[in-house]
Design an enzyme around this catalytic site. Sequence first.
Site: not given
Ligand code: FES
Length: 133
Positions: A34, A36, A60, A104
């Site tokens: 993702c 992040d 996110c 996450c």
């Molecule tokens: Fe990757 Fe939340 S979508 S950390």
Amino acid sequence: MEYSEKVMDHFANPRNVGIIEDANAVGEVGNAKCGDIMKMYMKINDDGMIEDIKFKTFGCGAAVATSSMATELVKGKTIEEALKLTNKAVAEALDGLPPVKMHCSVLAEEAIQAALTDYYTRKGLNPADYIKK
Ligand code: FES
């Protein structure tokens, strides 16, 4: 599954956001899928207690909420206690996360471990002797 009220609260009003200039433990982790990124800063005292902790998360809403909750859960705790914090415990403290958002919370667990790895490394110790995974 909807987000719990706690998740929404920690997303809208995240606790312990920021950086600690004189931190003695800093860890950054990311999720390649993702994209992040989560960074944790800790101030650990001579007794091995996490006196202060702050985070910066570029990610996110669930990543922000889990970072916030994770910092709340380890603040004032010892390193040993912090090392026992699992992503499941963080998710449970938030009254659950949708399954697709569990990764996450993994980031939050990993960020704490990364900061503590840094802590031992700075002390000239081998983190593997202390952090059993
Ligand atoms: Fe990757 Fe939340 S979508 S950390």
